[in-house]
Motif scaffolding. Structure first.
Motif, PDB file in Angstrom:
ATOM      1  N   ALA A  66       6.371 -43.380  -1.221  1.00  0.00           N
ATOM      2  CA  ALA A  66       5.138 -42.550  -0.379  1.00  0.00           C
ATOM      3  C   ALA A  66       4.774 -41.173  -0.986  1.00  0.00           C
ATOM      4  CB  ALA A  66       5.571 -42.380   0.982  1.00  0.00           C
ATOM      5  N   PHE A  67       5.918 -40.484  -1.441  1.00  0.00           N
ATOM      6  CA  PHE A  67       5.724 -39.213  -2.054  1.00  0.00           C
ATOM      7  C   PHE A  67       6.303 -39.380  -3.699  1.00  0.00           C
ATOM      8  CE2 PHE A  67       6.827 -38.701   2.388  1.00  0.00           C
ATOM      9  CZ  PHE A  67       5.587 -37.818   2.765  1.00  0.00           C
ATOM     10  N   SER A  68       5.167 -40.039  -4.395  1.00  0.00           N
ATOM     11  CA  SER A  68       5.447 -40.475  -5.669  1.00  0.00           C
ATOM     12  C   SER A  68       4.255 -39.854  -6.686  1.00  0.00           C
ATOM     13  CB  SER A  68       5.798 -41.801  -5.999  1.00  0.00           C
ATOM     14  OG  SER A  68       4.732 -42.645  -5.647  1.00  0.00           O
ATOM     15  N   ARG A  69       3.741 -38.844  -6.186  1.00  0.00           N
ATOM     16  CA  ARG A  69       2.552 -38.157  -6.905  1.00  0.00           C
ATOM     17  C   ARG A  69       3.038 -37.903  -8.274  1.00  0.00           C
ATOM     18  NH1 ARG A  69      -1.525 -34.337  -4.250  1.00  0.00           N
ATOM     19  NH2 ARG A  69      -1.971 -36.279  -3.153  1.00  0.00           N
ATOM     20  N   THR A  70       4.221 -37.280  -8.483  1.00  0.00           N
ATOM     21  CA  THR A  70       4.517 -36.587  -9.846  1.00  0.00           C
ATOM     22  C   THR A  70       4.693 -37.910 -10.655  1.00  0.00           C
ATOM     23  OG1 THR A  70       5.309 -34.637  -8.847  1.00  0.00           O
ATOM     24  CG2 THR A  70       6.284 -35.558 -10.892  1.00  0.00           C
ATOM     25  N   LEU A  71       5.541 -39.006 -10.255  1.00  0.00           N
ATOM     26  CA  LEU A  71       5.893 -40.213 -10.801  1.00  0.00           C
ATOM     27  C   LEU A  71       4.598 -40.732 -11.529  1.00  0.00           C
ATOM     28  CD1 LEU A  71       8.240 -42.290 -11.322  1.00  0.00           C
ATOM     29  CD2 LEU A  71       7.114 -43.482  -9.384  1.00  0.00           C
ATOM     30  N   LEU A  72       3.677 -41.045 -10.548  1.00  0.00           N
ATOM     31  CA  LEU A  72       2.314 -41.639 -10.968  1.00  0.00           C
ATOM     32  C   LEU A  72       1.469 -40.663 -12.152  1.00  0.00           C
ATOM     33  CD1 LEU A  72       1.215 -43.212  -7.627  1.00  0.00           C
ATOM     34  CD2 LEU A  72       2.137 -44.248  -9.494  1.00  0.00           C
ATOM     35  N   ARG A  73       1.724 -39.267 -12.020  1.00  0.00           N
ATOM     36  CA  ARG A  73       1.013 -38.404 -12.841  1.00  0.00           C
ATOM     37  C   ARG A  73       1.570 -38.696 -14.181  1.00  0.00           C
ATOM     38  NH1 ARG A  73       2.475 -33.710 -14.664  1.00  0.00           N
ATOM     39  NH2 ARG A  73       3.988 -33.380 -12.833  1.00  0.00           N
ATOM     40  N   HIS A  74       3.058 -38.947 -14.073  1.00  0.00           N
ATOM     41  CA  HIS A  74       3.708 -39.040 -15.623  1.00  0.00           C
ATOM     42  C   HIS A  74       2.948 -40.410 -16.252  1.00  0.00           C
ATOM     43  CE1 HIS A  74       6.200 -35.517 -15.764  1.00  0.00           C
ATOM     44  NE2 HIS A  74       6.775 -35.762 -14.646  1.00  0.00           N
ATOM     45  N   MET A  75       3.160 -41.522 -15.425  1.00  0.00           N
ATOM     46  CA  MET A  75       2.670 -42.763 -15.958  1.00  0.00           C
ATOM     47  C   MET A  75       1.407 -42.616 -16.562  1.00  0.00           C
ATOM     48  SD  MET A  75       4.608 -45.144 -13.029  1.00  0.00           S
ATOM     49  CE  MET A  75       4.386 -46.665 -14.031  1.00  0.00           C
ATOM     50  N   ALA A  76       0.314 -42.123 -15.592  1.00  0.00           N
ATOM     51  CA  ALA A  76      -0.972 -41.892 -16.077  1.00  0.00           C
ATOM     52  C   ALA A  76      -1.102 -41.091 -17.212  1.00  0.00           C
ATOM     53  CB  ALA A  76      -1.722 -41.298 -14.945  1.00  0.00           C
ATOM     54  N   GLU A  77      -0.217 -40.168 -17.682  1.00  0.00           N
ATOM     55  CA  GLU A  77      -0.231 -39.262 -18.675  1.00  0.00           C
ATOM     56  C   GLU A  77       0.224 -39.792 -20.196  1.00  0.00           C
ATOM     57  OE1 GLU A  77       1.142 -35.374 -17.511  1.00  0.00           O
ATOM     58  OE2 GLU A  77      -0.938 -35.083 -16.416  1.00  0.00           O
ATOM     59  N   ALA A  78       0.969 -41.110 -19.648  1.00  0.00           N
ATOM     60  CA  ALA A  78       1.709 -41.857 -21.024  1.00  0.00           C
ATOM     61  C   ALA A  78       0.902 -41.833 -22.230  1.00  0.00           C
ATOM     62  CB  ALA A  78       2.109 -43.160 -20.551  1.00  0.00           C
ATOM     63  N   ASP A  79       1.568 -41.418 -23.435  1.00  0.00           N
ATOM     64  CA  ASP A  79       0.972 -41.287 -24.613  1.00  0.00           C
ATOM     65  C   ASP A  79       0.681 -42.652 -25.189  1.00  0.00           C
ATOM     66  OD1 ASP A  79       3.323 -42.350 -25.714  1.00  0.00           O
ATOM     67  OD2 ASP A  79       4.101 -40.375 -26.287  1.00  0.00           O
ATOM     68  N   GLU A  80       0.191 -42.935 -26.472  1.00  0.00           N
ATOM     69  CA  GLU A  80      -0.236 -44.137 -26.907  1.00  0.00           C
ATOM     70  C   GLU A  80       1.037 -44.853 -27.043  1.00  0.00           C
ATOM     71  OE1 GLU A  80      -3.233 -45.298 -26.508  1.00  0.00           O
ATOM     72  OE2 GLU A  80      -3.690 -43.448 -25.444  1.00  0.00           O
ATOM     73  N   THR A  81       2.078 -44.271 -27.563  1.00  0.00           N
ATOM     74  CA  THR A  81       3.091 -45.022 -28.044  1.00  0.00           C
ATOM     75  C   THR A  81       3.698 -45.618 -26.946  1.00  0.00           C
ATOM     76  OG1 THR A  81       3.811 -43.605 -29.896  1.00  0.00           O
ATOM     77  CG2 THR A  81       5.443 -44.855 -29.105  1.00  0.00           C
ATOM     78  N   ALA A  82       3.694 -45.105 -25.611  1.00  0.00           N
ATOM     79  CA  ALA A  82       4.305 -45.457 -24.304  1.00  0.00           C
ATOM     80  C   ALA A  82       3.317 -46.883 -24.074  1.00  0.00           C
ATOM     81  CB  ALA A  82       4.360 -44.521 -23.410  1.00  0.00           C
ATOM     82  N   ARG A  83       2.180 -46.707 -24.186  1.00  0.00           N
ATOM     83  CA  ARG A  83       1.072 -47.519 -23.603  1.00  0.00           C
ATOM     84  C   ARG A  83       1.167 -48.796 -24.549  1.00  0.00           C
ATOM     85  NH1 ARG A  83      -3.562 -45.577 -20.744  1.00  0.00           N
ATOM     86  NH2 ARG A  83      -3.219 -43.687 -19.649  1.00  0.00           N
ATOM     87  N   THR A  84       1.571 -48.722 -25.846  1.00  0.00           N
ATOM     88  CA  THR A  84       1.509 -49.725 -26.890  1.00  0.00           C
ATOM     89  C   THR A  84       2.654 -50.819 -26.200  1.00  0.00           C
ATOM     90  OG1 THR A  84       0.460 -48.237 -28.529  1.00  0.00           O
ATOM     91  CG2 THR A  84       1.871 -50.357 -29.093  1.00  0.00           C
ATOM     92  N   THR A  85       3.794 -49.731 -26.132  1.00  0.00           N
ATOM     93  CA  THR A  85       5.100 -50.396 -25.585  1.00  0.00           C
ATOM     94  C   THR A  85       4.907 -51.267 -24.299  1.00  0.00           C
ATOM     95  OG1 THR A  85       6.455 -48.643 -26.593  1.00  0.00           O
ATOM     96  CG2 THR A  85       7.483 -50.169 -24.901  1.00  0.00           C
ATOM     97  N   PHE A  86       4.066 -50.758 -23.467  1.00  0.00           N
ATOM     98  CA  PHE A  86       3.785 -51.566 -22.316  1.00  0.00           C
ATOM     99  C   PHE A  86       3.232 -52.721 -22.636  1.00  0.00           C
ATOM    100  CE2 PHE A  86       0.778 -52.111 -18.708  1.00  0.00           C
ATOM    101  CZ  PHE A  86       1.522 -52.227 -17.566  1.00  0.00           C
ATOM    102  N   SER A  87       1.969 -52.574 -23.555  1.00  0.00           N
ATOM    103  CA  SER A  87       1.192 -53.812 -23.961  1.00  0.00           C
ATOM    104  C   SER A  87       2.118 -54.859 -24.663  1.00  0.00           C
ATOM    105  CB  SER A  87       0.008 -53.188 -24.854  1.00  0.00           C
ATOM    106  OG  SER A  87      -0.814 -52.454 -24.212  1.00  0.00           O
ATOM    107  N   THR A  88       2.840 -54.389 -25.468  1.00  0.00           N
ATOM    108  CA  THR A  88       4.026 -55.346 -26.222  1.00  0.00           C
ATOM    109  C   THR A  88       4.730 -56.265 -25.025  1.00  0.00           C
ATOM    110  OG1 THR A  88       4.139 -53.780 -28.039  1.00  0.00           O
ATOM    111  CG2 THR A  88       5.980 -55.467 -27.941  1.00  0.00           C
ATOM    112  N   LEU A  89       5.301 -55.333 -24.143  1.00  0.00           N
ATOM    113  CA  LEU A  89       6.142 -55.963 -23.026  1.00  0.00           C
ATOM    114  C   LEU A  89       5.395 -56.970 -22.308  1.00  0.00           C
ATOM    115  CD1 LEU A  89       8.343 -53.294 -21.804  1.00  0.00           C
ATOM    116  CD2 LEU A  89       8.821 -55.093 -23.310  1.00  0.00           C
ATOM    117  N   ALA A  90       3.984 -56.921 -22.240  1.00  0.00           N
ATOM    118  CA  ALA A  90       3.235 -57.480 -21.333  1.00  0.00           C
ATOM    119  C   ALA A  90       2.769 -58.829 -22.155  1.00  0.00           C
ATOM    120  CB  ALA A  90       1.765 -56.731 -21.030  1.00  0.00           C
ATOM    121  N   ARG A  91       2.507 -58.615 -23.247  1.00  0.00           N
ATOM    122  CA  ARG A  91       2.453 -59.915 -24.232  1.00  0.00           C
ATOM    123  C   ARG A  91       3.785 -60.848 -24.230  1.00  0.00           C
ATOM    124  NH1 ARG A  91      -0.831 -56.078 -27.296  1.00  0.00           N
ATOM    125  NH2 ARG A  91       1.110 -55.750 -28.603  1.00  0.00           N
TER     126      ARG A  91
END
Length: 289
Positions: A66-91
């Motif tokens: 319920a009080f995870s705004r900071t957590l979600l902010r960090h996830m939204a601000e993930a850099d392109e390397t982190a987002r690429t890892t996310f996509s790799t794991l999704a594939r």
């Protein structure tokens, strides 16, 4: 699913990710489910991986507290390397037969490559897998749940700024006076639990050099345990180096890991395999007279 199952799942994922986890029963949306949580992100400021199973399906879902705004902010601000890892794991998850459902701020995300930038007030991730034919046995069900939880947790962690944890252990070096100690820096989390988990997801948990399997040899105690070796030494990477968990990391047993580092720079895994084959051939010739 019982509390014992929750504890066992948390322990196996902890071995796989190198990250402190615990599991328990929680009330979620009017039902009682097993939820796995990182030790360092306590409620109500963290997240849980909610697990569900039927005889024909398993599901793992990311749920922010319920009080995870900071957590979600960090996830939204993930850099392109982190987002690429996310996509790799999704594939990888899709290839393994998982169906993924991703949404941000209530809006469906059609592809893992299309995570929006900007403020995230809500992030949802569901990973489910259906059994094509027949029903799951107890062991099969546990393994399916484990893989679903690992997939969901890995993708979530990919978007989080996980700190590199450095530890020091006493060691010995050839040429020093007897009993003299040196401090050897070891990277406890292999730079990132996600990189470690992605490496293991690709290669498995058997030694890439000699084939040793801790789970086969030690039973439940050794399940999912393996060390991860950097093909490129950490000391030579530099601060800007981004680790590719498939290209740069490889799972090895402790013995092979030690042998890889007997030289400077370390041996390659192929070189060590050759040395092992030569040693075996030599022993066989001696034994055969």
């Amino acid at each position: 699913m019982t509390m014992l199952d929750a504890t066992a799942l948390a322990q196996r994922l902890q071995a796989r990710f190198g990250l402190g986890l615990f599991g328990g029963l929680e009330d979620v949306d009017g039902g009682t489910f097993v939820v796995l949580r990182p030790v360092d992100l306590p409620r109500p400021n963290g997240f849980g991986i909610v697990l569900a199973r039927t005889p024909r399906q398993v599901e793992a879902s990311f749920r922010a507290d319920a009080f995870s705004r900071t957590l979600l902010r960090h996830m939204a601000e993930a850099d392109e390397t982190a987002r690429t890892t996310f996509s790799t794991l999704a594939r990888k998850a899709a290839l393994d037969g998982f169906r993924l459902s991703i949404s941000v701020n209530g809006n469906p995300v059609d592809a893992a490559d299309d995570l929006p930038h900007g403020e995230w007030a809500k992030f949802e991730l569901d990973c489910d897998k259906r059994v094509v034919s027949g029903k799951l046995s107890g062991d099969q069900s546990h393994d399916f749940v484990l893989e679903a939880a690992s997939t969901c947790l890995g993708m979530a962690l990919a978007l989080l700024p996980l700190e590199e944890v450095i530890d020091t252990v006493p060691g010995f070096e050839v040429g020093l006076p007897e009993g003299a100690k040196i401090q050897v820096e070891v990277n406890k989390y292999e730079r990132s639990p996600v990189n470690r988990a992605a490496c293991i997801a690709h290669f498995g948990t058997t030694c890439n050099v000699c084939g040793f399997d801790f789970g086969v040899h030690y039973g439940d105690l050794g399940q999912d345990f393996i060390e991860v070796h950097h093909r490129v030494p950490v000391s030579s990477m530099g601060g800007a180096y981004r680790v590719d968990p498939v290209r740069d990391l490889v799972p090895v047993c402790g013995n092979c890991h030690a042998m890889l580092h007997r030289t400077n720079p370390p041996l390659s895994t192929d070189d060590l395999k050759t040395l092992i084959a030569e040693a075996v051939s030599k022993r066989l010739k001696i034994a055969g007279g």
